[in-house]
Design a protein around this motif. Structure first.
Motif, PDB file in Angstrom:
ATOM      1  N   THR A 123       0.760  -1.029  -0.160  1.00  0.00           N
ATOM      2  CA  THR A 123       0.058  -0.012   0.113  1.00  0.00           C
ATOM      3  C   THR A 123       0.943   1.377  -0.066  1.00  0.00           C
ATOM      4  OG1 THR A 123      -0.047   0.399   2.189  1.00  0.00           O
ATOM      5  CG2 THR A 123      -1.838  -1.352   1.379  1.00  0.00           C
ATOM      6  N   LYS A 124       0.130   2.296  -0.373  1.00  0.00           N
ATOM      7  CA  LYS A 124       1.096   3.904  -0.471  1.00  0.00           C
ATOM      8  C   LYS A 124       1.492   3.893   1.102  1.00  0.00           C
ATOM      9  CE  LYS A 124      -0.210   4.659  -4.795  1.00  0.00           C
ATOM     10  NZ  LYS A 124      -0.936   3.118  -5.043  1.00  0.00           N
ATOM     11  N   THR A 125       0.473   3.614   2.105  1.00  0.00           N
ATOM     12  CA  THR A 125       0.915   3.856   3.497  1.00  0.00           C
ATOM     13  C   THR A 125       2.354   3.287   3.930  1.00  0.00           C
ATOM     14  OG1 THR A 125      -1.307   4.143   4.124  1.00  0.00           O
ATOM     15  CG2 THR A 125       0.052   3.707   5.887  1.00  0.00           C
ATOM     16  N   LEU A 126       2.339   2.002   3.536  1.00  0.00           N
ATOM     17  CA  LEU A 126       3.545   1.202   3.764  1.00  0.00           C
ATOM     18  C   LEU A 126       4.929   1.751   2.690  1.00  0.00           C
ATOM     19  CD1 LEU A 126       2.312  -2.526   3.591  1.00  0.00           C
ATOM     20  CD2 LEU A 126       3.190  -1.340   5.567  1.00  0.00           C
ATOM     21  N   ILE A 127       4.706   2.249   1.679  1.00  0.00           N
ATOM     22  CA  ILE A 127       5.628   2.871   0.847  1.00  0.00           C
ATOM     23  C   ILE A 127       6.071   3.984   1.708  1.00  0.00           C
ATOM     24  CG2 ILE A 127       6.221   4.145  -1.133  1.00  0.00           C
ATOM     25  CD1 ILE A 127       4.244   2.105  -2.652  1.00  0.00           C
ATOM     26  N   LEU A 128       5.111   4.923   2.129  1.00  0.00           N
ATOM     27  CA  LEU A 128       5.543   6.076   2.824  1.00  0.00           C
ATOM     28  C   LEU A 128       6.267   5.927   4.187  1.00  0.00           C
ATOM     29  CD1 LEU A 128       2.160   8.301   2.157  1.00  0.00           C
ATOM     30  CD2 LEU A 128       4.658   8.602   1.503  1.00  0.00           C
ATOM     31  N   ASP A 129       5.830   4.736   4.874  1.00  0.00           N
ATOM     32  CA  ASP A 129       6.371   4.049   6.029  1.00  0.00           C
ATOM     33  C   ASP A 129       7.884   3.837   5.652  1.00  0.00           C
ATOM     34  OD1 ASP A 129       4.348   4.978   7.564  1.00  0.00           O
ATOM     35  OD2 ASP A 129       3.344   2.809   7.719  1.00  0.00           O
TER      36      ASP A 129
ATOM     37  N   LEU B 237      -0.394  14.662   4.728  1.00  0.00           N
ATOM     38  CA  LEU B 237       0.331  13.214   4.963  1.00  0.00           C
ATOM     39  C   LEU B 237      -0.815  12.109   5.562  1.00  0.00           C
ATOM     40  CD1 LEU B 237       2.775  11.251   4.763  1.00  0.00           C
ATOM     41  CD2 LEU B 237       3.439  12.075   6.908  1.00  0.00           C
ATOM     42  N   SER B 238      -1.458  12.330   6.648  1.00  0.00           N
ATOM     43  CA  SER B 238      -2.483  11.635   6.935  1.00  0.00           C
ATOM     44  C   SER B 238      -3.377  11.560   6.081  1.00  0.00           C
ATOM     45  CB  SER B 238      -3.304  12.411   8.452  1.00  0.00           C
ATOM     46  OG  SER B 238      -2.271  12.674   9.433  1.00  0.00           O
TER      47      SER B 238
ATOM     48  N   VAL C  58      -3.016   7.328  -1.302  1.00  0.00           N
ATOM     49  CA  VAL C  58      -2.493   7.928  -2.351  1.00  0.00           C
ATOM     50  C   VAL C  58      -0.900   8.700  -1.946  1.00  0.00           C
ATOM     51  CG1 VAL C  58      -4.467   8.601  -3.380  1.00  0.00           C
ATOM     52  CG2 VAL C  58      -3.478  10.294  -1.779  1.00  0.00           C
ATOM     53  N   ILE C  59      -0.304   9.081  -3.281  1.00  0.00           N
ATOM     54  CA  ILE C  59       1.086   9.588  -2.730  1.00  0.00           C
ATOM     55  C   ILE C  59       1.083  10.648  -3.985  1.00  0.00           C
ATOM     56  CG2 ILE C  59       3.609   9.323  -2.989  1.00  0.00           C
ATOM     57  CD1 ILE C  59       3.128   6.498  -2.216  1.00  0.00           C
ATOM     58  N   ASP C  60       1.535  11.941  -3.522  1.00  0.00           N
ATOM     59  CA  ASP C  60       2.375  12.778  -4.456  1.00  0.00           C
ATOM     60  C   ASP C  60       3.582  12.428  -4.764  1.00  0.00           C
ATOM     61  OD1 ASP C  60       2.917  15.198  -6.019  1.00  0.00           O
ATOM     62  OD2 ASP C  60       1.946  16.489  -4.599  1.00  0.00           O
ATOM     63  N   TYR C  61       3.322  11.509  -6.034  1.00  0.00           N
ATOM     64  CA  TYR C  61       4.593  10.992  -6.683  1.00  0.00           C
ATOM     65  C   TYR C  61       5.767  12.165  -6.933  1.00  0.00           C
ATOM     66  CZ  TYR C  61       2.221   6.667  -7.126  1.00  0.00           C
ATOM     67  OH  TYR C  61       1.399   5.355  -6.729  1.00  0.00           O
ATOM     68  N   GLU C  62       5.374  13.246  -7.599  1.00  0.00           N
ATOM     69  CA  GLU C  62       6.384  14.410  -7.952  1.00  0.00           C
ATOM     70  C   GLU C  62       6.875  14.857  -6.782  1.00  0.00           C
ATOM     71  OE1 GLU C  62       6.117  18.379 -10.602  1.00  0.00           O
ATOM     72  OE2 GLU C  62       4.458  17.000 -10.758  1.00  0.00           O
ATOM     73  N   LEU C  63       6.147  15.380  -5.752  1.00  0.00           N
ATOM     74  CA  LEU C  63       6.631  15.805  -4.593  1.00  0.00           C
ATOM     75  C   LEU C  63       7.525  14.792  -3.942  1.00  0.00           C
ATOM     76  CD1 LEU C  63       6.516  18.188  -2.401  1.00  0.00           C
ATOM     77  CD2 LEU C  63       4.798  16.754  -1.366  1.00  0.00           C
TER      78      LEU C  63
ATOM     79  N   LEU D 214       8.800   3.307  -6.447  1.00  0.00           N
ATOM     80  CA  LEU D 214       7.728   4.196  -6.078  1.00  0.00           C
ATOM     81  C   LEU D 214       6.529   3.871  -6.971  1.00  0.00           C
ATOM     82  CD1 LEU D 214       6.984   6.074  -3.816  1.00  0.00           C
ATOM     83  CD2 LEU D 214       7.822   7.970  -5.637  1.00  0.00           C
ATOM     84  N   LEU D 215       6.443   3.910  -8.327  1.00  0.00           N
ATOM     85  CA  LEU D 215       5.399   3.578  -9.147  1.00  0.00           C
ATOM     86  C   LEU D 215       5.055   2.133  -8.959  1.00  0.00           C
ATOM     87  CD1 LEU D 215       6.597   5.869 -12.071  1.00  0.00           C
ATOM     88  CD2 LEU D 215       4.783   6.396 -10.475  1.00  0.00           C
ATOM     89  N   ARG D 216       5.791   1.288  -8.927  1.00  0.00           N
ATOM     90  CA  ARG D 216       5.343  -0.102  -8.797  1.00  0.00           C
ATOM     91  C   ARG D 216       4.896  -0.642  -7.400  1.00  0.00           C
ATOM     92  NH1 ARG D 216       9.596  -2.716 -13.315  1.00  0.00           N
ATOM     93  NH2 ARG D 216       9.183  -1.548 -14.889  1.00  0.00           N
ATOM     94  N   ASN D 217       4.539   0.267  -6.742  1.00  0.00           N
ATOM     95  CA  ASN D 217       4.017   0.119  -5.402  1.00  0.00           C
ATOM     96  C   ASN D 217       5.045  -0.856  -4.684  1.00  0.00           C
ATOM     97  OD1 ASN D 217       1.695   1.411  -5.604  1.00  0.00           O
ATOM     98  ND2 ASN D 217       0.649  -0.364  -6.806  1.00  0.00           N
TER      99      ASN D 217
END
Length: 159
Positions: free
Chosen positions: A2-8, A33-34, A41-46, A59-62
């Motif tokens: 998940t995007k949350t796991l990626i961010l973590d 962020l929350s 979701v993620i702001d990939y560019e940022l 990042l793009l392939r989860n």
């Protein structure tokens, strides 16, 4: 993943413990962020802008594949954590020096402008009356209000 796991994963890689600090690192508000995490979701560019060491494909392939770019992996393997911290400190010191130099330059310009106006007043006083003494010059240097300057000059015109 998940995007949350990626961010973590990114947060853990950066050795950041709290979401508020991670949000600060990314340059966003904690509630943003929350919201990303709750909406998955993620702001990939940022994220790529703030984390240039990340492998964009990961990042793009989860989260599939290598998290870091190859060049980042090589640097990490060859540079100690202490060297990285020293490099960051050098960068911050350089930025602070630049900022201080700009402030000093502005202060010097203001000081020179103030000195010029006092010197100009003294020159005018000397041209108006050759009998001016050092006390007159000191008095002129103490005046702050332009109206006081004019009154002071009138004193010498009548002499």
């Amino acid at each position: 993943m998940t995007k949350t796991l990626i961010l973590d994963h990114i947060k853990n890689y950066l050795k950041i413990k709290h979401d508020k600090d991670f949000a600060l690192y990314l340059g966003i508000k904690q509630n943003t962020l929350s919201a990303w995490k709750s909406r998955d979701v993620i702001d990939y560019e940022l994220v790529m802008e703030k984390c240039p060491f990340l492998n964009g494909d990961w990042l793009l392939r989860n989260g599939e594949g290598e998290m870091l770019k190859e060049e980042a992996l090589r640097k990490i393997n060859s540079i100690s954590e202490g060297e990285i911290i020293k490099a960051e400190i050098r960068k911050l010191i350089s930025e602070l020096k630049s900022e201080m130099n700009n402030k000093i330059k502005k202060s010097e310009e203001k000081l020179l402008a103030g000195m010029f106006s006092i010197h100009t007043l003294i020159e005018v006083l000397l041209e108006m009356n050759e009998d001016i003494n050092i006390e007159d010059i000191k008095k002129a240097g103490e005046l702050e209000d332009p109206k006081e300057y004019l009154k002071y000059l009138e004193k010498f015109e009548k002499s």
